[in-house]
Design a protein around this motif. Structure first.
Motif, PDB file in Angstrom:
ATOM      1  N   ALA A   1      -3.937   3.434 -15.514  1.00  0.00           N
ATOM      2  CA  ALA A   1      -2.769   3.603 -14.643  1.00  0.00           C
ATOM      3  C   ALA A   1      -2.837   2.696 -13.423  1.00  0.00           C
ATOM      4  N   VAL A   2      -1.664   2.354 -12.931  1.00  0.00           N
ATOM      5  CA  VAL A   2      -1.540   1.589 -11.689  1.00  0.00           C
ATOM      6  C   VAL A   2      -1.633   2.575 -10.531  1.00  0.00           C
ATOM      7  N   ILE A   3      -2.515   2.276  -9.576  1.00  0.00           N
ATOM      8  CA  ILE A   3      -2.652   3.095  -8.373  1.00  0.00           C
ATOM      9  C   ILE A   3      -2.024   2.306  -7.222  1.00  0.00           C
ATOM     10  N   GLY A   4      -1.580   2.997  -6.177  1.00  0.00           N
ATOM     11  CA  GLY A   4      -0.735   2.350  -5.159  1.00  0.00           C
ATOM     12  C   GLY A   4      -1.329   1.291  -4.259  1.00  0.00           C
ATOM     13  N   ARG A   5      -1.899   0.250  -4.848  1.00  0.00           N
ATOM     14  CA  ARG A   5      -2.362  -0.934  -4.114  1.00  0.00           C
ATOM     15  C   ARG A   5      -2.017  -2.142  -4.965  1.00  0.00           C
ATOM     16  N   TYR A   6      -1.291  -3.075  -4.386  1.00  0.00           N
ATOM     17  CA  TYR A   6      -0.884  -4.263  -5.128  1.00  0.00           C
ATOM     18  C   TYR A   6      -1.088  -5.492  -4.250  1.00  0.00           C
ATOM     19  N   ILE A   7      -1.491  -6.598  -4.855  1.00  0.00           N
ATOM     20  CA  ILE A   7      -1.421  -7.889  -4.162  1.00  0.00           C
ATOM     21  C   ILE A   7      -0.525  -8.756  -5.031  1.00  0.00           C
TER      22      ILE A   7
ATOM     23  N   ILE B   1       0.854  -1.197   0.000  1.00  0.00           N
ATOM     24  CA  ILE B   1       0.000   0.000   0.000  1.00  0.00           C
ATOM     25  C   ILE B   1       0.884   1.239   0.000  1.00  0.00           C
ATOM     26  N   LEU B   2       0.643   2.117  -0.954  1.00  0.00           N
ATOM     27  CA  LEU B   2       1.350   3.401  -0.985  1.00  0.00           C
ATOM     28  C   LEU B   2       0.436   4.437  -0.329  1.00  0.00           C
ATOM     29  N   ALA B   3       0.884   4.958   0.813  1.00  0.00           N
ATOM     30  CA  ALA B   3       0.022   5.843   1.612  1.00  0.00           C
ATOM     31  C   ALA B   3      -0.319   7.149   0.879  1.00  0.00           C
TER      32      ALA B   3
HETATM   33  C1  G1P Z   1       4.487   4.729  -8.038  1.00  0.00           C
HETATM   34  C2  G1P Z   1       4.618   3.585  -9.044  1.00  0.00           C
HETATM   35  C3  G1P Z   1       3.723   3.838 -10.252  1.00  0.00           C
HETATM   36  C4  G1P Z   1       2.297   4.041  -9.797  1.00  0.00           C
HETATM   37  C5  G1P Z   1       2.219   5.191  -8.776  1.00  0.00           C
HETATM   38  C6  G1P Z   1       0.824   5.316  -8.215  1.00  0.00           C
HETATM   39  O1  G1P Z   1       5.038   5.885  -8.617  1.00  0.00           O
HETATM   40  O2  G1P Z   1       5.975   3.468  -9.419  1.00  0.00           O
HETATM   41  O3  G1P Z   1       3.792   2.736 -11.118  1.00  0.00           O
HETATM   42  O4  G1P Z   1       1.474   4.348 -10.914  1.00  0.00           O
HETATM   43  O5  G1P Z   1       3.125   4.945  -7.685  1.00  0.00           O
HETATM   44  O6  G1P Z   1       0.719   6.406  -7.366  1.00  0.00           O
HETATM   45  P1  G1P Z   1       5.435   7.203  -7.740  1.00  0.00           P
HETATM   46  O7  G1P Z   1       4.175   7.973  -7.547  1.00  0.00           O
HETATM   47  O8  G1P Z   1       6.012   6.695  -6.457  1.00  0.00           O
HETATM   48  O9  G1P Z   1       6.425   7.939  -8.592  1.00  0.00           O
END
Ligand code: G1P
Length: 293
Positions: free
Chosen positions: A205-211, A131-133
């Motif tokens: 786009a990929v959003i900051g949640r991965y399993i 999870i990316l906060a």
């Molecule tokens: C990261 C990932 C990216 C993703 C994004 C979502 O990037 O590398 O693939 O689409 O988070 O927020 P960052 O935002 O850390 O540059």
């Protein structure tokens, strides 16, 4: 192999230069949206999705995050003396169990892929969530829960949160190439990190949640640096999907990019308006302010 998703990794080593001077001495993950730090939204979301173990990949200057997920005896004492039982209960409830939280440091800022790799020994041989906060999602059902349910229906595999973005913004995200797509779940045939709009395979786009399945760790171990000269998670995932099922889920909810000032302010506005306790009063203020614009 254990198939239930029990562990979540929170990469929290980033510097947060976009929020200076606020983040000079304070981790960016501690920035509050209304009255709760971003990292606590992420941990609450994980708990609501059934996650039992929480692995933080931190860096220098991030000890406040550890303090936040610890007890504070003086504060508890003061709250008891003042009869603020409800506040105390809320604070205590929000703590993950003792022994269920681990912290490890990413010693050098080598990128998201490297941060995830740092959690390898804590995760072991089982699927896990990342999870990316910074990516805060306002939804009825927590986004990670939606993903775990979708994965159960698919019978396992790798799955990540996906969202359509304006074509001109593809260079900010990991972008996927869609295969079979039912409008909600999309099979991923390729992934590329931050492509220029002219070469982006789509605007999903990929959003900051991965399993992810643990095989990603072997790929991360040998992953060369990619976009921004960093070890990118997306690059390792693009190899993983060569032989493993991989899906994107268009989750229900609104995502706010809290790694960016405007996104962060937008999140504060939306979360405040959605609150039962302050939403109505705040709406009046927003109305008054907009009338003066
Ligand atoms: C990261 C990932 C990216 C993703 C994004 C979502 O990037 O590398 O693939 O689409 O988070 O927020 P960052 O935002 O850390 O540059």
């Amino acid at each position: 192999m254990q198939n239930k998703v029990r562990k979540a990794v929170f990469p929290v080593g980033g510097l947060g230069t976009r929020f200076l001077p606020a983040t000079k001495a304070m981790p960016k993950e501690m920035l509050p949206v209304v009255d709760k730090p971003l990292i606590q939204y992420a941990v609450d979301e994980a708990r609501e999705a059934g996650i039992e173990e929480f692995i933080f990949v931190t860096g220098r200057g991030k000890v406040l995050i550890e303090d936040h997920f610890d007890r504070s005896y003086e504060l508890e004492q003061v709250l008891i003396e003042r009869g603020k039982d409800a506040v105390l209960e809320k604070l205590t409830e929000s703590l993950p169990s003792t022994g269920a939280v681990a912290y490890t440091r990413q010693r050098e800022p080598l990128g998201l892929g490297h941060a995830v790799w740092c959690a390898k020994r804590f995760v072991g041989d089982e699927p896990f969530a990342v999870i990316l906060a910074d990516d805060l999602i306002l939804s009825d059902t927590p986004a990670l829960k939606q993903m775990i349910d979708a994965r159960d229906n698919l019978g396992g595999g790798n799955i990540l949160a996906a969202m359509e973005v304006p074509k001109e913004q593809t260079s900010r995200y990991g972008i996927l190439s869609p295969g079979y797509d039912d409008g909600k779940t999309v099979e991923i045939t390729n992934l590329v990190e931050k492509p220029d709009p002219s070469v982006a395979p789509s605007n999903l786009a990929v959003i900051g949640r991965y399993i992810l399945e643990p095989t990603v760790f072997d790929l991360l171990e040998n992953q060369a640096r990619g976009a921004g000269n960093e070890i990118q998670l997306t690059d390792a995932l693009s190899k993983l999907l060569e032989n493993r099922p991989f899906y994107g889920l268009r989750f229900d909810g609104t995502r706010f990019d809290c790694g960016d000032k405007i996104g962060f302010l937008h999140a504060n506005l939306a979360f405040a308006l959605a609150r039962d306790d302050i939403g109505a009063d705040f709406k009046e203020i927003v109305k008054q302010v907009s009338e003066t614009l």
